[in-house]
Design a protein around this motif. Structure first.
Motif, short mmCIF file in Angstrom:
data_model
loop_
_atom_site.label_atom_id
_atom_site.label_comp_id
_atom_site.label_asym_id
_atom_site.label_seq_id
_atom_site.Cartn_x
_atom_site.Cartn_y
_atom_site.Cartn_z
N UNK A 54 -2.81 -65.05 45.55
CA UNK A 54 -3.11 -65.51 44.07
C UNK A 54 -1.65 -65.84 43.53
N UNK A 55 -1.58 -66.04 42.12
CA UNK A 55 -0.26 -66.17 41.65
C UNK A 55 0.61 -64.99 41.61
N UNK A 56 0.00 -63.64 41.43
CA UNK A 56 0.71 -62.50 41.72
C UNK A 56 0.94 -61.97 42.98
N UNK A 57 0.58 -62.69 44.02
CA UNK A 57 0.64 -62.49 45.43
C UNK A 57 2.16 -62.36 45.90
N UNK A 58 2.13 -61.26 46.65
CA UNK A 58 3.67 -61.11 46.98
C UNK A 58 3.56 -61.01 48.88
N UNK A 59 4.60 -61.67 49.32
CA UNK A 59 4.39 -61.38 50.81
C UNK A 59 4.87 -60.03 51.63
N UNK A 60 5.00 -59.11 50.69
CA UNK A 60 5.14 -57.88 51.03
C UNK A 60 4.06 -57.15 50.88
N UNK A 61 2.76 -57.63 50.49
CA UNK A 61 1.54 -57.09 50.22
C UNK A 61 0.85 -57.29 51.68
N UNK A 62 1.35 -57.98 52.65
CA UNK A 62 0.72 -58.12 53.90
C UNK A 62 1.32 -56.79 54.72
N UNK A 63 0.59 -56.18 55.38
CA UNK A 63 0.97 -54.89 56.32
C UNK A 63 1.14 -55.49 57.71
N UNK A 176 -5.08 -54.94 56.81
CA UNK A 176 -3.81 -55.63 57.17
C UNK A 176 -3.25 -56.23 55.80
N UNK A 177 -3.81 -55.66 54.57
CA UNK A 177 -3.28 -56.14 53.49
C UNK A 177 -3.31 -55.02 52.20
N UNK A 178 -2.35 -54.92 51.14
CA UNK A 178 -2.62 -54.13 50.04
C UNK A 178 -3.66 -54.98 49.12
N UNK A 179 -4.74 -54.74 49.10
CA UNK A 179 -5.96 -55.48 48.43
C UNK A 179 -5.59 -55.42 46.99
N UNK A 180 -5.46 -56.62 46.45
CA UNK A 180 -5.12 -57.02 45.04
C UNK A 180 -4.24 -56.09 44.45
N UNK A 181 -3.14 -55.90 45.22
CA UNK A 181 -2.05 -55.08 44.87
C UNK A 181 -1.98 -53.72 44.65
N UNK A 182 -3.32 -53.34 45.09
CA UNK A 182 -3.42 -51.71 44.60
C UNK A 182 -3.22 -51.15 46.05
N UNK A 183 -2.29 -50.09 46.46
CA UNK A 183 -2.36 -49.45 47.55
C UNK A 183 -3.04 -48.21 47.72
N UNK A 184 -3.42 -47.65 46.73
CA UNK A 184 -4.17 -46.17 46.82
C UNK A 184 -5.41 -46.45 46.52
N UNK A 185 -6.41 -47.38 46.37
CA UNK A 185 -7.59 -47.51 46.13
C UNK A 185 -8.49 -47.92 47.54
N UNK A 186 -9.56 -47.27 47.70
CA UNK A 186 -10.37 -47.86 48.77
C UNK A 186 -11.23 -49.00 48.37
#
Length: 253
Positions: A54-63, A176-186
């Motif tokens: 989305x608009x706030x998506x970042x390439x670094x959110x891909x693992x 494979x990603x940081x879902x919705x930009x939140x790294x510490x949630x299941x």
């Protein structure tokens, strides 16, 4: 007497659709809705595996490297919705309401909250308690686990894009990603939450059984619903919940 507004429901979730094809159809319907050629429409999909930014998506959110994902046959698409990176795939209900938000008397925040409430109402039908309106974390949550993502676009008062409810998908795809930009949630699903509930019930029955000298909890679960059957039921229940929250009367396309 309040008259509910008609809503055309285009249910394409019985089979898989490539995300890019679904996006073209959604955009075409949105253009017709803005021009007043059609009325409010709810489009339902179940996509082939795809990651969307989305608009706030970042390439670094891909693992994992995007090229590696694409080589495995998974689409990677940049889309003009709100939100960060998420995954769509089999077993996930994707709903795109293409409706006159302004005509419904809703602002952007109230509309998003209505989508959250629609999912919450749907999950409640299965005995799963969920919540929305989490500061800084749009979507629907079961405790601290995210079960539905929301990312919308509103132009000229008409909405597009929408929400993705995890019914029974392969949750390892989110690794494979940081879902919705939140790294510490299941990330969770309705199917997984129902399994957890059955396990708790079995454990409780085992404790009661061992304390009273009766049978243990083995085989004492409440039974479950198969993935395909569950998905079909959730589609119908979500449509009812959505229409109830936003004042629509559903009509098949």
């Amino acid at each position: 007497m309040h008259v509910r507004r008609p809503l055309r429901v285009l249910n394409l979730a019985q089979s898989l659709t490539r995300y890019s094809d679904g996006l073209k159809l959604q955009d075409s319907i949105a253009v017709d809705r803005k021009q007043g050629l059609i009325g409010d429409t709810l489009v339902l999909f179940q996509h082939f595996p795809v990651y969307t930014l989305g608009k706030r998506g970042r390439p670094e959110d891909f693992k994992k490297p995007q090229k590696e994902l694409e080589a495995a046959g998974v689409e990677v698409c940049v889309v003009p919705r709100g939100g960060e990176v998420t995954y769509h795939g089999p077993g996930q209900l994707v709903a795109y309401p293409i409706i006159g938000v302004r005509e419904a008397g809703l602002g952007a925040r109230a509309y998003v909250e209505s989508l959250e409430d629609s999912v919450i109402d749907c999950l409640a039908r299965y005995g799963v308690t969920a919540r929305g309106r989490v500061p800084g974390a749009t979507g629907v949550w079961v405790e601290e686990r995210k079960v539905a993502a929301i990312g919308v676009r509103i132009t000229y008062g008409i909405s597009s894009h929408g929400l993705a409810l995890n019914v029974c998908p392969d949750l390892t795809a989110f690794d494979a990603i940081v879902p919705c930009g939140i790294p510490d949630k299941e990330v969770t699903s309705l199917e997984l939450e129902l399994q957890r509930r059955r396990q708790r019930q079995q454990q409780q029955l085992a404790v009661v059984g061992s304390g009273s000298g009766g049978p243990g909890g083995a085989g004492a679960g409440t039974g479950g619903v198969g993935g395909a059957t569950l998905f079909g039921e959730v589609v119908d229940d979500f449509v009812r919940s959505f229409c109830g929250r936003l004042g629509f009367e559903p009509r098949a396309a």
